[in-house]
Design a protein around this motif. Structure first.
Motif, PDB file in Angstrom:
ATOM      1  N   PRO A   1      44.454  29.407  48.912  1.00 55.89           N
ATOM      2  CA  PRO A   1      44.680  28.199  47.983  1.00 55.89           C
ATOM      3  C   PRO A   1      45.183  28.819  46.594  1.00 55.89           C
ATOM      4  O   PRO A   1      45.741  28.049  45.674  1.00 55.89           O
ATOM      5  CB  PRO A   1      43.107  27.794  47.754  1.00 55.89           C
ATOM      6  CG  PRO A   1      42.409  28.800  48.377  1.00 55.89           C
ATOM      7  CD  PRO A   1      43.158  29.453  49.429  1.00 55.89           C
ATOM      8  N   MET A   2      45.140  30.191  46.409  1.00 59.32           N
ATOM      9  CA  MET A   2      45.524  30.818  45.201  1.00 59.32           C
ATOM     10  C   MET A   2      47.039  30.679  44.897  1.00 59.32           C
ATOM     11  O   MET A   2      47.424  30.598  43.760  1.00 59.32           O
ATOM     12  CB  MET A   2      45.206  32.472  45.245  1.00 59.32           C
ATOM     13  CG  MET A   2      46.297  32.978  46.319  1.00 59.32           C
ATOM     14  SD  MET A   2      46.158  34.959  45.925  1.00 59.32           S
ATOM     15  CE  MET A   2      47.264  35.651  47.244  1.00 59.32           C
ATOM     16  N   TRP A   3      47.664  30.355  45.855  1.00 56.09           N
ATOM     17  CA  TRP A   3      49.334  30.166  45.450  1.00 56.09           C
ATOM     18  C   TRP A   3      49.690  28.858  44.864  1.00 56.09           C
ATOM     19  O   TRP A   3      50.621  28.744  43.979  1.00 56.09           O
ATOM     20  CB  TRP A   3      50.199  30.087  47.075  1.00 56.09           C
ATOM     21  CG  TRP A   3      49.767  31.496  47.785  1.00 56.09           C
ATOM     22  CD1 TRP A   3      49.470  31.573  49.043  1.00 56.09           C
ATOM     23  CD2 TRP A   3      50.488  32.762  47.367  1.00 56.09           C
ATOM     24  NE1 TRP A   3      49.602  32.918  49.299  1.00 56.09           N
ATOM     25  CE2 TRP A   3      50.159  33.486  48.395  1.00 56.09           C
ATOM     26  CE3 TRP A   3      51.037  33.285  46.132  1.00 56.09           C
ATOM     27  CZ2 TRP A   3      50.657  34.896  48.271  1.00 56.09           C
ATOM     28  CZ3 TRP A   3      51.474  34.564  46.071  1.00 56.09           C
ATOM     29  CH2 TRP A   3      51.058  35.316  47.107  1.00 56.09           C
ATOM     30  N   ALA A   4      48.884  27.829  45.013  1.00 56.62           N
ATOM     31  CA  ALA A   4      48.941  26.666  44.278  1.00 56.62           C
ATOM     32  C   ALA A   4      48.848  26.930  42.768  1.00 56.62           C
ATOM     33  O   ALA A   4      49.581  26.259  42.054  1.00 56.62           O
ATOM     34  CB  ALA A   4      47.868  25.605  44.651  1.00 56.62           C
ATOM     35  N   THR A   5      47.842  27.962  42.333  1.00 60.03           N
ATOM     36  CA  THR A   5      47.678  28.196  40.881  1.00 60.03           C
ATOM     37  C   THR A   5      48.736  29.109  40.505  1.00 60.03           C
ATOM     38  O   THR A   5      49.518  28.935  39.363  1.00 60.03           O
ATOM     39  CB  THR A   5      46.398  28.803  40.853  1.00 60.03           C
ATOM     40  OG1 THR A   5      45.115  27.967  41.388  1.00 60.03           O
ATOM     41  CG2 THR A   5      46.137  29.099  39.331  1.00 60.03           C
ATOM     42  N   ILE A   6      48.962  30.118  41.094  1.00 54.90           N
ATOM     43  CA  ILE A   6      50.083  31.292  40.909  1.00 54.90           C
ATOM     44  C   ILE A   6      51.476  30.607  40.799  1.00 54.90           C
ATOM     45  O   ILE A   6      52.150  31.188  39.634  1.00 54.90           O
ATOM     46  CB  ILE A   6      49.929  32.180  41.919  1.00 54.90           C
ATOM     47  CG1 ILE A   6      48.616  33.063  41.921  1.00 54.90           C
ATOM     48  CG2 ILE A   6      51.021  33.371  41.735  1.00 54.90           C
ATOM     49  CD1 ILE A   6      48.527  34.137  42.784  1.00 54.90           C
ATOM     50  N   GLN A   7      51.785  29.678  41.542  1.00 54.55           N
ATOM     51  CA  GLN A   7      53.213  28.998  41.545  1.00 54.55           C
ATOM     52  C   GLN A   7      53.335  28.222  40.422  1.00 54.55           C
ATOM     53  O   GLN A   7      54.471  27.818  40.319  1.00 54.55           O
ATOM     54  CB  GLN A   7      53.497  28.522  42.961  1.00 54.55           C
ATOM     55  CG  GLN A   7      53.705  29.430  43.959  1.00 54.55           C
ATOM     56  CD  GLN A   7      53.642  28.988  45.379  1.00 54.55           C
ATOM     57  OE1 GLN A   7      53.668  27.815  45.473  1.00 54.55           O
ATOM     58  NE2 GLN A   7      53.639  30.127  46.269  1.00 54.55           N
ATOM     59  N   LYS A   8      52.369  27.856  39.829  1.00 58.02           N
ATOM     60  CA  LYS A   8      52.177  26.769  38.870  1.00 58.02           C
ATOM     61  C   LYS A   8      52.973  27.447  37.309  1.00 58.02           C
ATOM     62  O   LYS A   8      52.826  28.632  37.151  1.00 58.02           O
ATOM     63  CB  LYS A   8      51.053  26.087  38.134  1.00 58.02           C
ATOM     64  CG  LYS A   8      50.296  25.158  39.291  1.00 58.02           C
ATOM     65  CD  LYS A   8      49.038  24.604  38.589  1.00 58.02           C
ATOM     66  CE  LYS A   8      48.415  23.625  39.663  1.00 58.02           C
ATOM     67  NZ  LYS A   8      47.276  23.212  38.941  1.00 58.02           N
ATOM     68  N   ASP A   9      53.703  26.605  36.692  1.00 56.88           N
ATOM     69  CA  ASP A   9      54.416  27.246  35.306  1.00 56.88           C
ATOM     70  C   ASP A   9      53.040  27.663  34.405  1.00 56.88           C
ATOM     71  O   ASP A   9      52.119  27.154  34.339  1.00 56.88           O
ATOM     72  CB  ASP A   9      55.179  26.326  34.656  1.00 56.88           C
ATOM     73  CG  ASP A   9      56.475  26.123  35.354  1.00 56.88           C
ATOM     74  OD1 ASP A   9      56.848  27.098  36.107  1.00 56.88           O
ATOM     75  OD2 ASP A   9      57.135  25.074  35.142  1.00 56.88           O
ATOM     76  N   ALA A  10      53.145  28.744  33.778  1.00 55.15           N
ATOM     77  CA  ALA A  10      52.287  29.148  32.804  1.00 55.15           C
ATOM     78  C   ALA A  10      52.195  27.810  31.554  1.00 55.15           C
ATOM     79  O   ALA A  10      52.933  27.452  31.328  1.00 55.15           O
ATOM     80  CB  ALA A  10      52.423  30.487  32.117  1.00 55.15           C
TER      81      ALA A  10
END
Length: 472
Positions: A447-456
Motif C-alpha cells: 500500500p505504500m506505493w499509492a502514497t509514494i506515487q502521488k504528487d507532492a
C-alpha cells in the motif's frame, strides 16, 4: 597451456553459437570484452571461476594473489550449505610488492602446507590471479608437488582475470574439475537412478526446493556441480546415469566432456516455473529409463507432477487476480531471460522487456518463443535513463533485476524485486514458484506505493505548503 585451454573453450562444439559458425570463424574464437589487469573488481575470469567452484563446501579455496582479489569476490553469492562452512572462509597468499620481485611460489607452498595442517580439508583449490600469472608463478607445478608431498589433492584453477570474462572463468573452473577432480574416486553405492545437476549453485537454498522431488521418485542426486557439494560427491560424479544442465552458458563444456568420457547423456532444463519443473522431471525420468532404470519411474513421475502442480496452483490461485495484467521489466540474463518469463506468464503477468545479456542463441530462441515472436521485447543492456523512463511512464509496473539497478526503480517510485544471485528468497521448483508469486504480490501491492506515487503537495498546485510556523 592456458592459451590452449582458452582457445579450446572458444571452440567449444557444444556451444550453439559455435555450431552456427563456419570453420574459419570458429578458428578466430569468441570476441570478448578486453579487461585491464588490476582494474576488474569482479566480472573477470578469476571471479567466474571462484563463484563456480566456491559452493564446494568442505574444501579450502585459496586465492593466490593480492588480498583485494580475495576480498572483492569473497562470499558475494548466497550459496547455502547444509553442512560444512569452510567454503565461506577467505584464504589468500596476500601477495605484496616484494613477492612480485622475488616470486610467489614459496609463499604459495607455505600457505598450502599451513592451511592443510590447520583445517585438514579433503582438498585445496588454488586460484591463479593476474599478478602471479604475469610474473610467471608456476601454480600448477606447486600444486602437483604439494599433492605428492602432503597427501591431499591440491587443485590448480588457472583462470587469471585478464584472460577474459566471468563466463569464460566459469568454464575454466569446470575444466579444473574435469582435469583434476571428476573421476578421481569411485563410489561404493552407485545406482541406476543417480543423476548430476550441473550449473546449479544452491543460491538461497534453491537446490533444497527441488531435491525432495527427486527423493520422492527414488532419484538420487550423485552430485550438484557445485551447489552444496562435497569434494567426494564431485570426484565420483562420473558414475551418474544422467546429467542436467541448469545453465549451459556457464558449464556446457562439463556436460559435453562427461558425455564423451563416460557416456552420460545430458539435457538442459530450468527449475523456474511450474511447467519447466514438470518438464525436468519428465525428461530426467525418461532418460534414466533409457539408461536402464525401472520403467515404472515414468508413471511415478507423472503422478508426482499432477500432485505437485495441483498443490502449487491451489496456493497461487489467491494471488493471480492481484497480479494478472501487471507489466514486468525483466533485467537479468542467461537462462533466466526465458525461464523467469515462463514463470511470470503462468500467473498472468506481462513481460514487456527481457534482457538477453549472457544468453546463448538457444536461450534467446526460447525467450523469443515465449514473447510470441516479438523481437523488440528482447534487449541487451538497457541504459539507466531508459529503465527510469519505462518505469516512470508506466510501461512497466515492476522491475525484476539485480541489486545494481534497484535504485533506478526506487527513484522512479516503482516496486523492485531481486531476481539475481544476491537474492534472499529461493524461487526454484513448485514451492519456489509459490514463493516468487508471494514476493511479487508483496512488492506490487504494497500500500505504500499509492502514497509514494502521488504528487507532492507542493507539486500538485504549484504552491509551497504553509505550516503553523509560517511559509514552508
Amino acid at each position: 597451456m592456458l592459451k590452449q585451454k582458452v582457445q579450446e573453450l572458444f571452440n567449444e562444439p557444444g556451444c550453439v553459437t559455435n555450431q552456427g559458425k563456419s570453420d574459419a570463424e570458429r578458428k578466430k574464437g569468441c570476441s570478448i570484452k578486453g579487461l585491464t589487469p588490476g582494474a576488474a573488481a569482479g566480472g573477470c575470469a578469476y571471479d567466474g571461476a571462484l563463484i563456480a567452484l566456491q559452493p564446494i563446501t568442505d574444501v579450502v579455496h585459496l586465492v593466490h594473489g593480492p588480498i583485494a582479489c580475495a576480498g572483492n569476490a569473497w562470499d558475494n553469492r548466497h550459496a547455502a550449505s547444509s553442512g560444512s562452512e569452510l567454503y565461506r572462509m577467505g584464504f589468500t597468499t596476500d601477495m605484496s610488492e616484494l613477492d612480485v620481485i622475488h616470486g610467489g611460489e614459496k609463499k604459495l607452498w607455505k600457505a598450502i602446507k599451513d592451511v592443510i595442517a590447520d583445517r585438514n580439508p579433503p582438498a585445496v583449490f588454488v586460484y591463479q590471479t593476474c599478478v602471479p600469472a604475469l610474473i610467471g608463478d608456476d601454480v600448477e607445478k606447486v600444486c602437483e608437488v604439494a599433492t605428492e608431498k602432503l597427501g591431499v589433492p591440491v587443485i590448480p584453477v588457472n583462470a587469471p582475470g585478464f584472460v577474459g570474462s566471468k563466463n569464460l572463468g566459469n568454464k575454466l573452473g569446470g575444466e579444473a574439475l574435469l582435469d583434476h577432480v571428476i573421476g578421481t574416486m569411485e563410489p561404493d553405492d552407485a545406482g541406476p537412478t543417480d543423476v548430476n545437476i550441473i550449473g546449479e549453485y544452491n543460491l538461497s537454498g534453491e537446490l533444497w526446493q527441488v531435491k525432495p522431488l527427486f527423493e520422492k521418485l527414488g532419484i538420487r542426486l550423485r552430485a550438484c556441480i557445485t551447489g552444496d557439494a562435497r569434494y567426494r560427491d564431485v570426484a565420483t560424479a562420473h558414475r551418474a546415469r544422467v546429467n542436467m544442465m541448469v545453465c549451459s552458458q556457464a558449464m556446457i563444456n562439463v556436460g559435453r566432456k562427461m558425455q564423451e568420457r563416460w557416456g552420460i547423456p545430458f539435457f538442459e532444463g530450468s527449475f523456474y516455473g511450474i511447467e519447466d519443473t514438470s518438464d525436468v522431471l519428465r525428461t530426467m525420468s525418461r532418460l534414466l529409463v533409457d539408461q536402464g532404470a525401472d520403467p515404472g519411474l515414468i508413471d511415478r513421475a507423472e503422478a508426482l507432477i499432477a500432485e505437485e502442480e495441483e498443490n502449487a496452483w491451489a496456493a497461487i490461485r489467491a494471488y493471480k487476480p492481484r497480479l494478472e495484467g501487471r507489466k514486468v521489466l525483466l533485467y537479468t540474463g542467461g537462462h533466466k531471460s526465458w525461464s523467469v518469463v515462463s514463470a511470470l506468464q503462468e500467473v498472468g503477468m506481462e513481460v514487456v522487456r527481457t534482457s538477453v545479456r549472457k544468453a546463448t542463441d538457444n536461450d534467446k530462441a526460447r525467450a523469443l518463443d515465449l514473447m510470441e515472436g516479438e523481437e523488440s521485447a528482447l534487449v541487451g543492456a538497457i541504459p539507466a535513463p531508459e529503465m527510469y523512463r519505462m518505469l516512470e511512464e508506466g510501461e512497466a509496473d515492476i522491475m525484476l533485476s539485480g541489486g545494481r539497478t534497484q535504485f533506478v526503480a526506487l527513484k522512479a517510485r516503482r516496486p523492485w524485486l531481486d531476481i539475481n544471485q544476491e537474492r534472499h528468497y529461493a524461487y526454484a521448483g513448485y514451492v519456489g514458484m509459490v514463493e516468487l508469486v508471494r514476493q511479487l504480490d508483496k512488492a506490487v501491492n504494497n500500500p505504500m506505493w499509492a502514497t509514494i506515487q502521488k504528487d507532492a503537495p507542493w507539486d500538485a498546485d504549484g504552491n509551497l505548503l504553509t505550516t503553523a510556523g509560517g511559509e514552508g
